[in-house]
Design a protein around this motif. Structure first.
Motif, PDB file in Angstrom:
ATOM      1  N   TYR A  22       0.821  -1.091  -0.017  1.00 57.65           N
ATOM      2  CA  TYR A  22      -0.135   0.709  -0.242  1.00 57.65           C
ATOM      3  C   TYR A  22       0.543   0.896  -0.083  1.00 57.65           C
ATOM      4  O   TYR A  22       1.828   1.031   1.118  1.00 57.65           O
ATOM      5  CB  TYR A  22      -1.077  -0.289   1.242  1.00 57.65           C
ATOM      6  CG  TYR A  22      -2.099  -1.106   1.360  1.00 57.65           C
ATOM      7  CD1 TYR A  22      -2.612  -0.831   0.521  1.00 57.65           C
ATOM      8  CD2 TYR A  22      -1.593  -1.986   2.112  1.00 57.65           C
ATOM      9  CE1 TYR A  22      -3.911  -1.852   0.906  1.00 57.65           C
ATOM     10  CE2 TYR A  22      -3.377  -3.005   2.584  1.00 57.65           C
ATOM     11  CZ  TYR A  22      -4.117  -2.695   1.886  1.00 57.65           C
ATOM     12  OH  TYR A  22      -5.375  -3.575   1.708  1.00 57.65           O
ATOM     13  N   CYS A  23       0.468   2.032  -0.653  1.00 62.89           N
ATOM     14  CA  CYS A  23       1.304   3.507  -0.915  1.00 62.89           C
ATOM     15  C   CYS A  23       0.468   4.471  -0.477  1.00 62.89           C
ATOM     16  O   CYS A  23      -0.843   5.031  -1.468  1.00 62.89           O
ATOM     17  CB  CYS A  23       1.847   3.805  -2.398  1.00 62.89           C
ATOM     18  SG  CYS A  23       2.993   5.026  -2.103  1.00 62.89           S
ATOM     19  N   HIS A  24       0.278   5.184   0.669  1.00 62.41           N
ATOM     20  CA  HIS A  24      -0.085   6.430   0.516  1.00 62.41           C
ATOM     21  C   HIS A  24       0.621   7.401   0.393  1.00 62.41           C
ATOM     22  O   HIS A  24      -0.323   8.659   0.900  1.00 62.41           O
ATOM     23  CB  HIS A  24      -0.274   6.025   2.923  1.00 62.41           C
ATOM     24  CG  HIS A  24      -1.222   5.171   2.590  1.00 62.41           C
ATOM     25  ND1 HIS A  24      -2.620   5.204   3.451  1.00 62.41           N
ATOM     26  CD2 HIS A  24      -0.759   3.834   3.764  1.00 62.41           C
ATOM     27  CE1 HIS A  24      -2.553   3.645   4.051  1.00 62.41           C
ATOM     28  NE2 HIS A  24      -1.332   3.197   3.786  1.00 62.41           N
ATOM     29  N   CYS A  25       1.304   7.882  -0.812  1.00 66.13           N
ATOM     30  CA  CYS A  25       1.609   8.931  -0.366  1.00 66.13           C
ATOM     31  C   CYS A  25       0.862   9.847  -1.394  1.00 66.13           C
ATOM     32  O   CYS A  25       0.235   8.865  -2.348  1.00 66.13           O
ATOM     33  CB  CYS A  25       3.741   9.208  -1.522  1.00 66.13           C
ATOM     34  SG  CYS A  25       2.877   8.830  -3.508  1.00 66.13           S
ATOM     35  N   GLU A  26       0.960  10.892  -1.480  1.00 65.92           N
ATOM     36  CA  GLU A  26       0.578  12.156  -2.507  1.00 65.92           C
ATOM     37  C   GLU A  26       0.430  12.233  -3.591  1.00 65.92           C
ATOM     38  O   GLU A  26      -0.886  11.847  -4.349  1.00 65.92           O
ATOM     39  CB  GLU A  26       0.363  13.098  -1.647  1.00 65.92           C
ATOM     40  CG  GLU A  26      -0.533  14.786  -1.680  1.00 65.92           C
ATOM     41  CD  GLU A  26      -0.186  15.294  -2.153  1.00 65.92           C
ATOM     42  OE1 GLU A  26       0.833  16.291  -1.346  1.00 65.92           O
ATOM     43  OE2 GLU A  26      -0.863  16.835  -1.884  1.00 65.92           O
ATOM     44  N   SER A  27       0.909  11.297  -4.097  1.00 69.59           N
ATOM     45  CA  SER A  27       1.689  12.175  -5.882  1.00 69.59           C
ATOM     46  C   SER A  27       0.789  10.078  -6.264  1.00 69.59           C
ATOM     47  O   SER A  27       0.023  10.215  -7.279  1.00 69.59           O
ATOM     48  CB  SER A  27       3.512  11.491  -5.705  1.00 69.59           C
ATOM     49  OG  SER A  27       3.793  12.558  -6.152  1.00 69.59           O
ATOM     50  N   CYS A  28       0.718   9.336  -5.267  1.00 71.31           N
ATOM     51  CA  CYS A  28      -0.121   7.830  -5.569  1.00 71.31           C
ATOM     52  C   CYS A  28      -0.998   7.767  -5.352  1.00 71.31           C
ATOM     53  O   CYS A  28      -2.141   8.192  -6.818  1.00 71.31           O
ATOM     54  CB  CYS A  28       0.316   6.806  -4.586  1.00 71.31           C
ATOM     55  SG  CYS A  28       2.056   6.280  -5.590  1.00 71.31           S
ATOM     56  N   ARG A  29      -1.401   9.422  -4.745  1.00 71.37           N
ATOM     57  CA  ARG A  29      -3.055   9.248  -4.579  1.00 71.37           C
ATOM     58  C   ARG A  29      -3.741  10.145  -5.262  1.00 71.37           C
ATOM     59  O   ARG A  29      -5.155   9.720  -6.440  1.00 71.37           O
ATOM     60  CB  ARG A  29      -3.189   9.845  -3.416  1.00 71.37           C
ATOM     61  CG  ARG A  29      -3.019   9.281  -1.733  1.00 71.37           C
ATOM     62  CD  ARG A  29      -3.707   9.396  -0.722  1.00 71.37           C
ATOM     63  NE  ARG A  29      -3.184  10.141   0.069  1.00 71.37           N
ATOM     64  CZ  ARG A  29      -3.257  11.517   0.374  1.00 71.37           C
ATOM     65  NH1 ARG A  29      -4.357  12.001  -0.269  1.00 71.37           N
ATOM     66  NH2 ARG A  29      -2.269  12.545   0.276  1.00 71.37           N
ATOM     67  N   LYS A  64       8.110   8.167 -13.286  1.00 72.66           N
ATOM     68  CA  LYS A  64       7.941   8.273 -14.302  1.00 72.66           C
ATOM     69  C   LYS A  64       6.486   8.110 -13.761  1.00 72.66           C
ATOM     70  O   LYS A  64       6.420   7.034 -12.986  1.00 72.66           O
ATOM     71  CB  LYS A  64       8.250   7.535 -15.502  1.00 72.66           C
ATOM     72  CG  LYS A  64       9.408   8.053 -16.362  1.00 72.66           C
ATOM     73  CD  LYS A  64       9.402   6.713 -17.040  1.00 72.66           C
ATOM     74  CE  LYS A  64      10.973   7.321 -17.662  1.00 72.66           C
ATOM     75  NZ  LYS A  64      11.594   6.257 -18.273  1.00 72.66           N
ATOM     76  N   ARG A  65       5.269   8.222 -14.528  1.00 74.09           N
ATOM     77  CA  ARG A  65       3.899   7.425 -13.658  1.00 74.09           C
ATOM     78  C   ARG A  65       3.388   7.269 -15.208  1.00 74.09           C
ATOM     79  O   ARG A  65       2.848   8.334 -16.114  1.00 74.09           O
ATOM     80  CB  ARG A  65       3.407   8.490 -12.803  1.00 74.09           C
ATOM     81  CG  ARG A  65       3.389   8.542 -12.022  1.00 74.09           C
ATOM     82  CD  ARG A  65       2.696   8.734 -10.654  1.00 74.09           C
ATOM     83  NE  ARG A  65       3.713   9.258  -9.719  1.00 74.09           N
ATOM     84  CZ  ARG A  65       3.083   8.019  -8.646  1.00 74.09           C
ATOM     85  NH1 ARG A  65       2.110   7.340  -8.883  1.00 74.09           N
ATOM     86  NH2 ARG A  65       3.930   8.355  -7.664  1.00 74.09           N
ATOM     87  N   GLY A  66       2.956   5.796 -15.649  1.00 74.80           N
ATOM     88  CA  GLY A  66       2.215   5.726 -16.786  1.00 74.80           C
ATOM     89  C   GLY A  66       0.963   5.688 -16.816  1.00 74.80           C
ATOM     90  O   GLY A  66       0.307   4.987 -15.580  1.00 74.80           O
TER      91      GLY A  66
HETATM   92 ZN   LIG Z   1       3.156   6.675  -3.568  1.00 75.23          ZN
END
Ligand SMILES: [Zn+2]
Ligand SMILES: [Zn+2]
Length: 148
Positions: A22-29, A64-66
């Motif tokens: 689980y990633c709670h970081c703002e960028s992933c959200r 990078k975010r695909g």
């Molecule tokens: Zn993240």
């Protein structure tokens, strides 16, 4: 393991993943629009892409975010993590065809979570990264039934 975007233009095949987190970081959200992102981790070349090339957005100079340029489905986090041996690529769990069998094992960037949100598991929670020598600061929800 197979998966792809909502419209089916971008598809992938991959072996057993190395980690599911689980990633709670703002960028992933932000990228997913979800309260938390769940990532299925690979070394970059382990994923075979099929169909349309994914579109890449640089969320920071080396990350990078695909996503699918047709339907917009967020697909990947891609970056270099020295501690994990180099170039990594992680797919968002709900783009896989069978997420039921992919069970997360810890939470990262728990400090950036939405404050009212936690999950009722006993998994380790890390303030930030898990692979930089950090120790988890909690094993289980820190909210203890409260939403504040
Ligand atoms: Zn993240
Ligand atoms: Zn698509």
């Amino acid at each position: 393991m197979t998966g792809g975007c909502m419209c089916g233009a971008v598809r992938y095949e991959a072996p057993e993943p190395h980690a599911i987190v689980y990633c709670h970081c703002e960028s992933c959200r932000k990228h997913t629009g979800a309260v938390v992102a769940t990532l299925v981790g690979y070394i970059k070349n382990e994923i075979r892409w099929i169909g349309d090339e994914r579109k890449i957005y640089l969320s920071s100079p080396d990350i990078k975010r695909g996503f699918c340029k047709k339907c917009g489905t967020p697909l990947t986090w891609e970056g270099h993590v020295k501690e994990l041996g180099g170039d990594l690529i992680e797919v968002f769990i709900s783009t896989t065809d069978n997420p039921d069998v992919l069970i997360p094992s810890f939470h990262i960037w728990h400090d950036e979570r939405i404050k009212w949100f936690d999950i009722a598991d006993d998994l380790p929670r890390y303030h930030g990264w898990a692979h930089d020598g950090s120790k988890p600061y909690s094993h289980g929800p820190i909210l203890k039934g409260s939403i504040r």
